[in-house]
Design a protein around this motif. Structure first.
Motif, PDB file in Angstrom:
ATOM      1  N   VAL A  15      47.396 -35.474  10.012  1.00  0.00           N
ATOM      2  CA  VAL A  15      48.510 -35.735  10.935  1.00  0.00           C
ATOM      3  C   VAL A  15      49.749 -36.144  10.133  1.00  0.00           C
ATOM      4  O   VAL A  15      50.849 -35.664  10.370  1.00  0.00           O
ATOM      5  CB  VAL A  15      48.142 -36.841  11.942  1.00  0.00           C
ATOM      6  N   PRO A  57      46.234 -30.977  11.516  1.00  0.00           N
ATOM      7  CA  PRO A  57      44.853 -31.393  11.778  1.00  0.00           C
ATOM      8  C   PRO A  57      43.844 -30.261  11.587  1.00  0.00           C
ATOM      9  O   PRO A  57      42.706 -30.512  11.198  1.00  0.00           O
ATOM     10  CB  PRO A  57      44.898 -31.842  13.236  1.00  0.00           C
ATOM     11  N   ALA A  58      44.256 -29.011  11.851  1.00  0.00           N
ATOM     12  CA  ALA A  58      43.314 -27.899  11.722  1.00  0.00           C
ATOM     13  C   ALA A  58      42.800 -27.794  10.282  1.00  0.00           C
ATOM     14  O   ALA A  58      41.625 -27.503  10.049  1.00  0.00           O
ATOM     15  CB  ALA A  58      43.984 -26.599  12.155  1.00  0.00           C
ATOM     16  N   LEU A  86      40.187 -30.480   9.634  1.00  0.00           N
ATOM     17  CA  LEU A  86      38.933 -30.103  10.286  1.00  0.00           C
ATOM     18  C   LEU A  86      38.215 -29.036   9.469  1.00  0.00           C
ATOM     19  O   LEU A  86      37.004 -29.097   9.260  1.00  0.00           O
ATOM     20  CB  LEU A  86      39.210 -29.581  11.707  1.00  0.00           C
ATOM     21  N   TYR A 107      38.668 -41.320  16.821  1.00  0.00           N
ATOM     22  CA  TYR A 107      39.735 -42.299  16.998  1.00  0.00           C
ATOM     23  C   TYR A 107      39.278 -43.425  17.904  1.00  0.00           C
ATOM     24  O   TYR A 107      38.380 -43.273  18.721  1.00  0.00           O
ATOM     25  CB  TYR A 107      40.985 -41.642  17.579  1.00  0.00           C
ATOM     26  N   THR A 123      39.956 -39.016  22.265  1.00  0.00           N
ATOM     27  CA  THR A 123      40.966 -37.997  22.542  1.00  0.00           C
ATOM     28  C   THR A 123      40.296 -36.806  23.207  1.00  0.00           C
ATOM     29  O   THR A 123      40.142 -35.765  22.591  1.00  0.00           O
ATOM     30  CB  THR A 123      41.655 -37.545  21.252  1.00  0.00           C
ATOM     31  N   LEU A 124      39.886 -36.996  24.447  1.00  0.00           N
ATOM     32  CA  LEU A 124      39.191 -35.915  25.150  1.00  0.00           C
ATOM     33  C   LEU A 124      40.120 -35.214  26.135  1.00  0.00           C
ATOM     34  O   LEU A 124      41.164 -35.725  26.500  1.00  0.00           O
ATOM     35  CB  LEU A 124      37.978 -36.480  25.901  1.00  0.00           C
ATOM     36  N   PHE A 125      39.663 -34.024  26.566  1.00  0.00           N
ATOM     37  CA  PHE A 125      40.375 -33.270  27.590  1.00  0.00           C
ATOM     38  C   PHE A 125      39.676 -33.541  28.919  1.00  0.00           C
ATOM     39  O   PHE A 125      38.602 -33.004  29.185  1.00  0.00           O
ATOM     40  CB  PHE A 125      40.358 -31.783  27.277  1.00  0.00           C
ATOM     41  N   GLY A 126      40.283 -34.386  29.758  1.00  0.00           N
ATOM     42  CA  GLY A 126      39.618 -34.834  30.975  1.00  0.00           C
ATOM     43  C   GLY A 126      39.269 -33.707  31.927  1.00  0.00           C
ATOM     44  O   GLY A 126      38.279 -33.779  32.640  1.00  0.00           O
ATOM     45  N   GLU A 152      32.800 -28.169  26.490  1.00  0.00           N
ATOM     46  CA  GLU A 152      34.029 -27.580  25.957  1.00  0.00           C
ATOM     47  C   GLU A 152      34.775 -28.555  25.060  1.00  0.00           C
ATOM     48  O   GLU A 152      35.415 -28.159  24.086  1.00  0.00           O
ATOM     49  CB  GLU A 152      34.938 -27.138  27.097  1.00  0.00           C
ATOM     50  N   MET A 157      35.637 -27.175  21.505  1.00  0.00           N
ATOM     51  CA  MET A 157      36.983 -26.612  21.641  1.00  0.00           C
ATOM     52  C   MET A 157      37.432 -25.900  20.367  1.00  0.00           C
ATOM     53  O   MET A 157      37.407 -26.472  19.279  1.00  0.00           O
ATOM     54  CB  MET A 157      37.970 -27.726  21.999  1.00  0.00           C
ATOM     55  N   GLY A 158      37.827 -24.636  20.528  1.00  0.00           N
ATOM     56  CA  GLY A 158      38.279 -23.857  19.381  1.00  0.00           C
ATOM     57  C   GLY A 158      37.144 -23.244  18.579  1.00  0.00           C
ATOM     58  O   GLY A 158      37.363 -22.397  17.722  1.00  0.00           O
ATOM     59  N   ARG A 159      35.897 -23.684  18.847  1.00  0.00           N
ATOM     60  CA  ARG A 159      34.760 -23.156  18.098  1.00  0.00           C
ATOM     61  C   ARG A 159      33.637 -22.767  19.050  1.00  0.00           C
ATOM     62  O   ARG A 159      32.467 -22.785  18.692  1.00  0.00           O
ATOM     63  CB  ARG A 159      34.254 -24.206  17.101  1.00  0.00           C
ATOM     64  N   LEU A 195      30.555 -40.899  22.330  1.00  0.00           N
ATOM     65  CA  LEU A 195      29.407 -40.063  21.997  1.00  0.00           C
ATOM     66  C   LEU A 195      29.798 -38.592  21.992  1.00  0.00           C
ATOM     67  O   LEU A 195      29.328 -37.824  21.153  1.00  0.00           O
ATOM     68  CB  LEU A 195      28.277 -40.311  22.998  1.00  0.00           C
TER      69      LEU A 195
END
Lengths: 344, 499
Positions: free
Chosen positions: B55, B75-76, B79, B87, B91-94, B100, B104-106, B151
């Motif tokens: 970042v 960040p990519a 990774l 963190y 940092t999830l996608f609600g 997913e 995500m992305g994979r 988790l």
């Protein structure tokens, strides 16, 4: 044996609830459609004759097409207010092109309109994604810019059907198995977009961006590139819609599609696409467009004074949003009470 | 045992504007080892983690992966190098499903590069089985508890076989049982030769889990080494061990009547059963780690957030909950933590900002008199030795210290009897800092009750008559001025109260 199979019923309840609410949104629109169509049909049976239904679908298909592009944008927590102007510009340029070059093949001419939309979308996308300007501001600006360019190029002229090739005008009126070709084109675009959003990585990333932009960056998603892509696609679809507008109406001046953007945003919202991004489907948005179009037609058939039509449409829009919000709240609450519990 | 590090930082420096967040910090993460990153709030841990995450890009120094210098452009890249960050705030996608979020992305692909949802769910279930948890992969991430969200993040790290896993305060929100399970997971990761960087204020856990530690202080590297010869006390000394600088000490006053009285204040999931008094002429410090609930208590006292239970009294009169207007009428002033967002209207002028809390007094028949606004601002500018060009300048052009003086002026213009200050000297240069301290001390001398939240121990030690220490939403320690030492406050804040 997966863990899911052994999971207590409470958790699968959370899943079931989510899918059910997801379906309820689209089902709700179908029910609402029935609620407006059936009474209208009782009052005036001609309303459900094939020709009348075809007109309904035809009228809704342009807005539905734009709603598909808009959905892609709104899912990423953006908005594209310029679609009406892009459609107008594309429609005029396409018509002008056909008129000036009588020999133009049909697809090449439509491609010209699509390319116009592509260029407009690219400009929007670059300003939003690279310039970091809020999309509301950017597209509000380009809404006037594109329309202004449209008027400047048209200089008060209009292109009439007599100057357009028959192939194009036939496209607007022809049918396959009784279904208008324009409707089929719209359905095809909806299907492609739906599959992309549901089953492709980059499609899923659009939802991720709208759901939590910061987390999307941290997850390595190319947020700027994806955002740019959605605006390009929205512009491209608006360009296509412009070309189809010419085919349908035959006569085009610089005012084509004025004010359409608000109908499109309304359709998207009624269709259950969250205005703050992260959820919603193109099918829902297209149904939303169909519902709003149908309501307008019904009000005409029921001979409701024109003065009241807009107010009634608006009230229906508000109630759709209210229902949507209540459902979302209930879902959030249900998810909290069925949360985890995986490690008691 | 001494194998080459998987990832290392070599003399890394990073500044944000004039603030030096990291200067010349080195770190070596060895395979199969759990490494603790220690330091007080503001020591530079977050910046270091974000440098590893791609970042932040370091201004100087190198990031090494397998001994090779690399440049993460985002960040990519981090990774792709096998560095997973968990963190503190998940940092999830609600809106998306748990599976997913993990992939995500994979996402596993099937026919025509379409996502194979069944395979994705099956693999997510496998990962959860390895972690010993049962979560439905298809449910949306929204509504998960913090522990479950964590988790999901860990499952994400497992899913791409991360070689370096950074955990920023992973245990802060977990119960004892969940912590033990997490440690089992970390142990398993180490057995697979992953390097773990563990950031925690709970020293007990650090000693249980980690073999090595690196200590940062004020953005500088202090110490790195094995933990076998260390004790929690020796580590805390390394973390805080600085000279008490020449800060302005509070003058002694005799405490008067109780002005602010907080009883059993509770806001569910944030803080619990908080009771304390602040007397006239007293400065009471509320100490603790970031996230312990200090600012939240202050916000509830001032009525910004509505508490679920308990009471707040000013001069024996009960305050209506959830109403800043009532709090202000009762004589409370509140200098918030984030002065740019919450304390000031950055584009408005100095005089406008100064007058903002006193508009009622400055207007006649509802019309604001510019002249009295200016007079008020002039008066306070002199009293607080504000450095400015013109009172009509936007407050945003002032330095951080002078901005803070404007916030103070805004409240002092109301003659408050209780003043709450949250991190009053954060990001302020040393000179102005001493001035702010002098001012707070003078206010106490005039009989104002001051509640000060501060993460800076020297400030707490220098200024406070009493220190209240919060840990995970509860008051765990109260120290009178003569009992207060850096070690005692730091240990209590880390949840290790000497009984």
């Amino acid at each position: 044996m997966t863990a899911t199979a052994t999971a207590p019923s409470r958790r699968t309840a959370a899943r079931r609830l989510t899918t059910r609410v997801g379906r309820v949104r689209e089902l709700g629109i179908v029910v609402a459609l029935a609620l407006v169509v059936i009474p209208t049909a009782i009052v005036n049976p001609r309303f459900v004759q094939p020709q009348s239904l075809r007109d309904l679908a035809l009228n809704a298909s342009i807005v539905a097409l734009l709603a598909v592009g808009q959905t892609l944008v709104v899912i990423t927590r953006n908005v594209d207010l310029s679609v009406g102007s892009v459609l107008g510009l594309s429609a005029f340029l396409t018509a002008q092109h056909f008129a000036d070059h009588p020999g133009t093949p049909l697809l090449a001419g439509i491609g010209f309109g699509v390319a116009t939309g592509f260029a407009c979308g690219l400009l929007n996308g670059l300003l939003v994604a690279l310039g970091n300007v809020p999309s509301l501001v950017v597209t509000l600006g380009t809404l006037y810019v594109f329309r202004g360019v449209d008027y400047a190029l048209a200089q008060g002229r209009q292109v009439n059907a007599s100057n357009l090739p028959d192939a194009l005008l036939d496209l607007g009126g022809s049918r396959v198995l009784g279904v208008p070709v324009l409707v089929l084109v719209t359905v095809a675009v909806i299907v492609v977009a739906a599959v992309y959003l549901r089953s492709y990585r980059s499609g899923r990333e659009l939802y991720a961006i709208g759901s939590n932009p910061e987390a999307a960056t941290l997850a390595g998603i190319p947020v700027a590139r994806r955002t740019l892509t959605t605006f390009v696609l929205s512009g491209l679809i608006a360009g296509l819609a412009g070309a189809l507008w010419v085919a349908r109406y035959g006569t085009v001046d610089a005012a084509a599609g004025t004010g359409l953007e608000l109908q499109v945003v309304a359709a998207v919202v009624v269709g259950g696409v969250a205005i703050f991004g992260g959820s919603g489907t193109v099918a829902g948005a297209a149904l939303g467009a169909l519902l709003l179009g149908t309501i307008t037609s019904c009000l005409v058939v029921l001979q409701i004074p024109a003065f009241w039509q807009q107010a009634i449409s608006g009230a229906l829009l508000l109630s759709a949003i209210t229902v949507d919000r209540l459902l979302a709240l209930r879902l959030a609450k249900a998810l909290r009470t069925t949360e985890g519990t995986s490690h008691a | 045992m001494d194998r080459p590090p998987v990832v290392a930082l070599d003399e890394v420096s990073k500044s944000f504007g004039a603030v030096r967040a990291l200067s010349g910090v080195s770190l070596r993460l060895l395979p199969g080892e759990a490494h603790a990153l220690l330091g007080e709030n503001g020591a530079g841990k977050s910046t270091l983690i974000k440098t590893l995450a791609g970042v932040h890009r370091p201004d100087a120094g190198r990031v090494l992966v397998d001994g090779e210098a690399v440049r993460f452009s985002g960040p990519a890249d981090a990774l792709a190098a096998g560095i997973a960050i968990i963190y503190q705030e998940p940092t999830l996608f609600g809106d998306l499903s748990v599976a997913e979020n993990v992939f995500m992305g994979r996402q596993p692909l099937g026919l025509g590069r379409r996502i194979d949802v069944a395979a994705m769910h099956a693999r997510t279930s496998e990962l959860f089985a390895r972690l010993g948890v049962r979560l439905d992969p298809a449910r949306p991430a929204r509504g998960l508890s913090i522990a479950d969200q964590q988790l999901v993040e860990i499952a994400k790290a497992l899913s791409f076989a991360a070689r370096v896993i950074v955990m920023d305060e992973p245990t802060a929100a977990l119960s004892a049982h969940e912590v033990q399970r997490l440690f089992g997971v970390v142990q398993a990761l180490r057995d697979q030769d992953a390097a773990v960087l563990f950031v925690s204020h709970r020293l007990g856990e650090v000693f249980e889990l980690c073999q090595r530690a690196t200590v940062l202080r004020d953005g500088e590297f202090v110490w790195s080494g094995g933990l076998e010869d260390e004790t929690p006390d020796s580590v805390v000394r390394r973390m805080v061990g600085r000279e008490l600088s020449q800060l302005f000490p509070k003058q002694d006053t005799t405490a008067g009547e109780v002005l602010l009285s907080v009883r059993r204040l509770t806001r569910e999931g944030v803080f619990t059963d908080v009771s304390f008094d602040v007397r006239a002429g007293e400065i009471v410090a509320l100490s603790g780690l970031v996230g312990a609930g200090r600012s939240e208590v202050a916000r509830a006292v001032f009525g910004i957030d509505r508490p679920d239970a308990g009471s707040v009294e000013v001069r024996g009169k009960k305050l209506r909950h959830g109403s800043p207007t009532a709090a202000m009428a009762a004589g409370i002033g509140f200098v918030p933590e984030d002065r740019r967002q919450q304390g000031l209207v950055m584009d408005a002028s100095i005089e406008r900002n100064t007058a903002l809390a006193s508009l009622g007094r400055l207007s006649t028949f509802g019309l604001l008199r510019g002249k009295s606004e200016r007079a008020l601002a002039e008066d306070w500018a002199v009293k607080l030795r504000l450095r400015f060009a013109r009172l009509g300048d936007p407050v945003g052009v002032l330095s951080g210290g002078n901005q803070q003086k404007v916030v103070l002026a805004k409240w002092l213009a109301r003659n408050p009897s209780v003043l709450i200050v949250d991190e009053p000297t954060r990001g302020i240069d040393v000179g102005t800092k001493a001035e702010v301290h002098r001012l707070l001390s003078e206010l106490a001398g005039q009989g104002v009750a001051v509640l000060m939240i501060s993460s800076e121990l020297p400030e707490v030690l220098g200024m406070a008559d009493r220190v209240l220490v919060m840990h995970e939403g509860r008051l765990v320690e109260e120290l009178a001025r003569h009992e207060t030492t850096e070690e005692r406050v730091a240990l209590a804040a880390a949840g290790q109260v000497a009984s």
